[in-house]
Design a protein around this motif. Structure first.
Motif, short mmCIF file in Angstrom:
data_model
loop_
_atom_site.label_atom_id
_atom_site.label_comp_id
_atom_site.label_asym_id
_atom_site.label_seq_id
_atom_site.Cartn_x
_atom_site.Cartn_y
_atom_site.Cartn_z
N TRP A 473 0.75 -1.06 -0.01
CA TRP A 473 0.16 -0.19 0.06
C TRP A 473 0.83 1.18 0.16
N SER A 474 2.12 1.20 0.05
CA SER A 474 2.70 2.46 0.20
C SER A 474 4.16 2.41 -0.70
N SER A 475 4.67 3.81 -0.66
CA SER A 475 6.08 3.95 -1.23
C SER A 475 6.77 4.13 0.32
N VAL A 476 8.24 4.49 0.05
CA VAL A 476 9.21 4.82 1.16
C VAL A 476 9.99 5.60 0.61
N TRP A 477 10.88 6.32 1.49
CA TRP A 477 12.00 7.19 1.13
C TRP A 477 13.18 6.94 2.09
N THR A 478 14.20 7.00 1.89
CA THR A 478 15.39 6.51 2.53
C THR A 478 15.85 7.35 4.06
N GLY A 479 14.82 8.47 4.32
CA GLY A 479 14.76 9.08 5.50
C GLY A 479 15.86 10.31 5.40
N ASP A 480 16.16 10.77 6.66
CA ASP A 480 16.82 12.12 6.68
C ASP A 480 18.30 12.09 6.41
N ASN A 481 18.65 12.25 5.08
CA ASN A 481 19.85 12.18 4.76
C ASN A 481 20.57 13.57 4.69
N MET A 482 21.97 13.64 4.25
CA MET A 482 22.63 14.58 4.22
C MET A 482 23.12 14.92 2.90
N SER A 483 23.52 16.27 2.55
CA SER A 483 24.01 16.82 1.15
C SER A 483 25.44 16.61 1.05
N THR A 484 25.71 15.48 0.89
CA THR A 484 27.08 15.04 0.81
C THR A 484 27.37 14.01 -0.23
N TRP A 485 28.51 13.79 -1.02
CA TRP A 485 28.66 12.79 -1.90
C TRP A 485 28.57 11.43 -1.23
N GLU A 486 29.01 11.19 -0.14
CA GLU A 486 28.80 9.94 0.74
C GLU A 486 27.28 9.45 0.58
N HIS A 487 26.41 10.38 0.89
CA HIS A 487 25.04 10.15 0.86
C HIS A 487 24.44 9.90 -0.48
N LEU A 488 25.08 10.66 -1.37
CA LEU A 488 24.44 10.31 -2.93
C LEU A 488 24.90 8.62 -3.19
N TRP A 489 26.14 8.22 -2.72
CA TRP A 489 26.45 6.89 -2.76
C TRP A 489 25.46 6.15 -2.11
N LEU A 490 25.20 6.41 -0.95
CA LEU A 490 24.10 5.68 -0.03
C LEU A 490 22.95 5.53 -0.63
N ALA A 491 22.41 6.72 -1.26
CA ALA A 491 21.32 6.60 -1.84
C ALA A 491 20.93 5.50 -2.96
N SER A 492 22.15 5.49 -3.83
CA SER A 492 21.95 4.33 -4.73
C SER A 492 21.74 2.91 -4.02
N VAL A 493 22.82 2.73 -3.01
CA VAL A 493 22.58 1.51 -2.62
C VAL A 493 21.51 1.17 -1.53
N GLN A 494 20.99 2.14 -1.02
CA GLN A 494 19.80 1.91 -0.10
C GLN A 494 18.64 1.74 -1.09
N CYS A 495 18.54 2.40 -2.10
CA CYS A 495 17.27 2.18 -3.06
C CYS A 495 17.58 0.79 -3.75
N GLN A 496 18.55 0.36 -4.16
CA GLN A 496 18.78 -0.82 -4.55
C GLN A 496 18.20 -2.03 -3.46
N ARG A 497 18.75 -1.90 -2.30
CA ARG A 497 18.67 -2.92 -1.12
C ARG A 497 17.04 -2.87 -0.97
N LEU A 498 16.43 -1.54 -0.90
CA LEU A 498 15.15 -1.42 -0.65
C LEU A 498 14.36 -2.54 -1.63
N SER A 499 14.59 -2.23 -2.88
CA SER A 499 14.17 -2.70 -4.19
C SER A 499 14.23 -4.36 -4.13
N VAL A 500 15.31 -4.98 -3.67
CA VAL A 500 15.22 -6.12 -3.55
C VAL A 500 14.61 -6.84 -2.31
N SER A 501 14.30 -5.94 -1.23
CA SER A 501 13.64 -6.43 -0.15
C SER A 501 12.05 -6.08 -0.13
N GLY A 502 11.61 -6.12 -1.40
CA GLY A 502 10.14 -5.89 -1.78
C GLY A 502 9.62 -4.64 -1.77
#
Length: 797
Positions: A473-502
């Protein structure tokens, strides 16, 4: 064995002893030791549930995760007795249960080990809090990799990691912060080309260790509840994902506009500012479909109210925005302000719907409105009441709801104390058991309310906290992230992981929620976000007054950002088709390369590359000033999107990365459907469906799914499923199309754009009839042909 507790006392770990008896009841098998019972339920040839009663007494068999559509469908199964074990067999796997200690070994039909207990199931009394801590420890196979578990902000392969599920408001989290917002107790194992999954359906605080404590053993355990897990055999990882969706449910199709671009800020205030933002989008020609209202739209942060000063006429505001092509999404948190004059608070208390402490006092805690009470979403009566509260919001014109702070988050406490009581659909439990499903059930109630009051239009819900099954019933987002290049990398990894987690319908706060990105960082984030199922910019208020919109960083960056948002809209037919695959079968929308090339060990530890759908490969630019990037391509042939250069797969290639580009590849043989340019979904009738066709030798298949993009007529057959088959070879291009469905689309023509044709065609046959090719089509690098929508085959020689 004895284990020290934090109080210095010892608690004995208990292990099953010898099987004394067993029985079979239908597709259930029961094995009895002196104290422990093991129940094995054969759900299908590849899905088996293991459930243990530590002291001979099973708890209530109840789950918030399971799909109501889950059906048992084993084709052929039975049991054999051996001297040292029992063997339960299906057409796909063998489950061996050791007579001595209930340890489990699972093999395929050829005897290859898929998954094997080390110590297996064991438990200890939880002396401090009551109940039991239940464990399962398994052997790690040679070269085994692990994936899944939701939003963990770490490398995709979890080998060597220990992680925890306990929904947490992790403001400004960093790489390897744990736990985070979501609680998805499902992981994959991959070794020797064999993929499997384990879904540990337990809502207490759960932990997973993949060789962190001991490199040859993996474990999962919970601080309460039962050891109750589902084993899923692939052997393909994508098949495991689809079987997990069979257990926990698939998503419904969202409104098509929800796959467009979303703009959000904390906070656009007052209503004149919201109008300004909408006007800027339309004047600049930057596509956008959704504008968000954060907590400041409310009257003193009271949910389901409007600020009389900032939003005096919300109905007119939302109508005007709608007339200009915008859908409005509003935030709703679980905290209800303690205010005797606030009708919703009055109802919450008077009806007994608020969470209470163990001694009967209201659970109160400070959130944005100040002192708040909180609905008990584990009570079905409360969920029904909550759903009814959305009637007025939808009457005003609200089209989507954003559930935040629902871990639940409480400022001075972090979250609810453990003594808070919950109904838990009739069980009466402590917050220890309900914590990880609180946000899950809040978003379920929200979705039910929107679905009822928006009917026949489809609802859109986005939630911060979730448990397995929230994808229904819902979409999600990765939460209160930060304006850093590390968090851009995390955005990619987290969204991939969420995707394969249903949870495929996921995205990040583009640009970062905390801080101010540079123009380069924001642009690179937009480029990545264009290929995430949820594409939303969101940022926090700050003292500088900086706003994070596509035009905020100057003309150079705006032009690139605009071009990628436009690309997103052109790709909507492809993205919507990919969502249909996800909704119909549970196939992840984002697919890490390990999930599409699991036999290639080079893919097992890759974090950057992923496929969106069947045919488009992405590798985002992840560092400041990066002028080129090495990209690993899986087996096959691939076209670089921006110049049609062709590359062979199963190798790393180096790609230039000017600001205006990012590494995007299209699989040879693919048919990628596209819309003409638009500024919002439904802006105008789609007069022509463009088919970007990439020449590939051999036989390849592509699909296009289409319906009205809103409403539910697709459930009664008002949709089209168009299947393409390219069967080309040197000197010959052949594309066949099969059409099934009853949806009457607006367009009457296809414009084929054929990329990479290795010869200059001299003849064209369409459905067996010669078709004249214009001279310009023969000379162009990309051969363009206009064909009627009902064509069935085209052949070029």
């Amino acid at each position: 064995m004895q284990v020290a507790t934090s109080s210095g006392k010892y608690s004995v770990k208990h292990y099953p002893d010898t099987i004394q008896s067993w029985k079979k009841e239908g597709n259930y098998f029961y094995f009895y030791t002196s104290a422990t019972i093991l129940e094995i339920r054969v759900i299908s040839d590849k899905i088996v549930r293991f459930r243990y009663a530590a002291d001979g007494q099973f708890q209530r068999d109840f789950s918030y995760a399971l799909s109501e559509k889950l059906e048992e469908s084993p084709e052929n199964f039975d049991i054999r007795e051996w001297q040292e074990s029992f063997e339960i067999y299906t057409t796909a796997i063998r489950v061996f249960v050791a007579r001595e200690n209930l340890r489990i070994t699972i093999t395929d039909t050829e005897g290859r080990i898929i998954n094997q207990d080390e110590t297996g199931f064991h438990w200890q009394y939880y002396l401090q809090k009551g109940g039991k801590i239940v464990y399962c420890t398994k052997l790690i196979q040679e070269g085994e990799a692990f994936y899944g578990l939701g939003d963990k902000p770490t490398d995709l392969n979890l080998r060597g990691k220990r992680v925890e599920n306990f929904g947490t408001d992790a403001y400004g989290y960093a790489k390897d912060t744990d736990p985070l917002y979501r609680n998805i107790p499902f992981y994959y194992g991959l070794h020797n080309g064999i993929g499997y999954g384990i879904f540990f359906d337990n809502t207490f605080r759960t932990l997973f260790d993949f060789g962190s404590e001991r490199e040859d053993a993996s474990s999962f355990w919970a601080r309460g509840g039962e050891m109750n897990y589902y084993f899923i055999y692939g052997p393909e990882l994508l098949k495991v994902a689809e079987s997990y969706a069979r257990i926990t449910g698939t998503a419904e199709l969202p409104p098509l506009w929800a796959l467009g671009y979303h703009q959000c800020r904390w906070s656009y205030f007052p209503d004149s500012r919201v109008r300004e933002i909408g006007k800027e989008f339309r004047q600049r020609g930057i596509p956008c479909d959704a504008l968000y209202l954060d907590i400041d739209y409310m009257d003193g942060f009271r949910c389901f109210t409007w600020s009389p000063d900032g939003f005096p006429d919300p109905k007119k505001l939302l109508k005007d925005l709608s007339d200009d092509g915008f859908k409005t999404v509003v935030i709703i948190d679980p905290g209800i302000k303690v205010d005797p004059d606030y009708p919703i608070y009055q109802e919450l208390v008077q009806k007994g719907y608020a969470c209470k402490r163990a001694d009967g006092a209201l659970m109160e805690g400070d959130v944005w409105p100040g002192k708040c009470a909180f609905p008990d979403f584990t009570d079905p009566k409360v969920r029904d009441w909550w759903a009814g509260l959305f009637q007025d919001l939808t009457a005003y014109g609200v089209r989507g709801v954003w559930n935040d702070m629902n871990e639940p988050a409480v400022f001075e406490l972090g979250t609810f104390p453990e003594d808070v009581r919950h109904d838990y659909d009739g069980e009466n439990v402590s917050h220890r058991k309900a914590h990880n499903v609180y946000g899950h059930l809040m978003s379920k109630a929200t979705a039910a309310g929107l679905k009822k009051h928006l009917m026949p239009r489809r609802p859109f819900v986005i939630t911060r906290s979730a448990y397995s099954g929230t994808q229904r019933w819902s979409s999600v987002w990765t939460g209160d992230n930060m304006s850093t290049w590390e968090h851009l990398w995390l955005a990619s990894v987290q969204c991939q992981r969420l995707s394969v987690s249903g949870l495929s319908f996921a995205g990040s706060d583009i640009g970062g929620f905390i801080g101010e990105p540079s123009g380069e960082l924001y642009t690179r984030w937009i480029q990545l976000g264009a290929f995430h199922p949820l594409m939303r910019t969101h940022s926090a208020s700050n003292d500088t007054g900086f706003d994070q919109e596509p035009w905020s960083f100057g003309p150079e960056y705006e032009a690139v950002v605009k071009s990628f948002i436009q690309l997103r809209y052109r790709l909507l037919p492809y993205i919507y088709t990919t969502f249909w695959q996800y909704a119909a079968y549970g196939t992840p929308m984002l697919r890490p390369l390990a999930f599409v090339a699991q036999d290639d060990p080079e893919t097992h530890d890759l974090n950057h590359e992923f496929l969106l759908g069947d045919s488009i490969l992405i590798s985002h630019v992840s560092e400041a000033g990066m002028l080129e990037k090495s990209v690993y391509l899986p087996e096959g042939n691939w076209y670089y999107y921006f110049n049609d250069a062709r590359y062979a797969g199963k190798q790393a290639v180096t790609i230039p990365t000017p600001l205006s580009e990012m590494p995007i590849f299209v699989k040879a043989g693919a048919v990628v459907p596209q819309y003409p340019d638009m500024e919002w979904v439904g802006q105008r009738k789609v007069e022509e469906m463009i088919l970007q066709v990439y020449f590939g030798e051999g036989i390849t298949h592509s699909i296009l799914y289409e319906d009205a993009g809103d409403h539910y007529a697709y459930k009664t057959g008002q949709y089209n499923l168009v299947r393409f088959k390219q069967a080309s070879e040197p000197g010959l291009f052949r594309l066949k199309k099969k059409f099934v469905g009853r949806f009457e689309a607006d367009y009457r023509h296809h414009r084929l754009k054929i990329h990479g044709l290795p010869f200059r065609p001299t003849s064209c046959m369409v459905d067996g009839v010669a078709h004249e090719l214009p001279a310009e089509a023969l000379q162009a690098a990309i051969v363009e042909i206009q064909l009627p929508r009902n064509f069935e085959e085209i052949i070029l020689r």
